[in-house]
Write a protein that holds these residues in place. Structure first.
Motif, short mmCIF file in Angstrom:
data_model
loop_
_atom_site.label_atom_id
_atom_site.label_comp_id
_atom_site.label_asym_id
_atom_site.label_seq_id
_atom_site.Cartn_x
_atom_site.Cartn_y
_atom_site.Cartn_z
N ASP A 188 0.83 -1.21 0.00
CA ASP A 188 0.00 0.00 0.00
C ASP A 188 0.87 1.26 0.00
N GLU A 189 1.91 1.25 0.81
CA GLU A 189 2.82 2.40 0.85
C GLU A 189 3.55 2.55 -0.48
N ALA A 190 3.92 1.43 -1.09
CA ALA A 190 4.60 1.48 -2.39
C ALA A 190 3.68 2.09 -3.45
N ARG A 191 2.39 1.68 -3.45
CA ARG A 191 1.43 2.26 -4.39
C ARG A 191 1.27 3.76 -4.17
N ALA A 192 1.19 4.16 -2.92
CA ALA A 192 1.04 5.59 -2.60
C ALA A 192 2.25 6.37 -3.08
N GLU A 193 3.45 5.83 -2.88
CA GLU A 193 4.67 6.52 -3.32
C GLU A 193 4.70 6.62 -4.84
N ILE A 194 4.31 5.58 -5.52
CA ILE A 194 4.27 5.61 -6.99
C ILE A 194 3.27 6.67 -7.44
N GLY A 195 2.12 6.72 -6.77
CA GLY A 195 1.11 7.73 -7.09
C GLY A 195 1.65 9.14 -6.91
N ARG A 196 2.36 9.38 -5.81
CA ARG A 196 2.95 10.71 -5.55
C ARG A 196 3.95 11.08 -6.65
N ARG A 197 4.77 10.13 -7.03
CA ARG A 197 5.77 10.41 -8.06
C ARG A 197 5.10 10.68 -9.41
#
Length: 106
Positions: free
Chosen positions: A79-88
């Motif tokens: 979930d955190e990885a998805r959020a980070e990808i979304g931010r980038r």
């Protein structure tokens, strides 16, 4: 889970084997020396039961790790990885503003 059931069965077999071993030892100590020859077989069974229980525990732990996302003794936070990808991706989109290139004079 089937793996957990197999593990529980292996552990129960281990406990039964230990109980049988204790019974044989108690009989031998009580003078029933005819049971002494059963000791070798019971010890062999105990070793096999212990190995089976150990092997099943390793399999179950490995499966649980896999199912919970643990790799190399640490959990992956997808979930955190998805959020980070979304931010980038949001930052990339912001830079690609259709109104022009960032940093150009207006």
């Amino acid at each position: 889970m089937a793996a957990q059931a197999v593990l529980e069965e292996a552990e129960e077999h281990y406990r039964r084997t230990i109980r049988a071993l204790h019974d044989i030892i108690a009989d031998v100590q009580a003078g029933r020396s005819d049971r002494a020859r059963e000791l070798k077989g019971a010890l062999s069974d105990l070793g096999k039961a212990a190995q089976t229980a150990f092997d099943e525990r390793v399999r179950v732990e490995k499966r649980l790790r896999s199912e919970t996302g643990i790799a190399h003794d640490y959990a992956l936070d997808l979930d955190e990885a998805r959020a980070e990808i979304g931010r980038r991706l949001d930052r990339v989109r912001a830079v690609r503003d259709p109104g022009g290139i960032s940093g150009e004079p207006e």
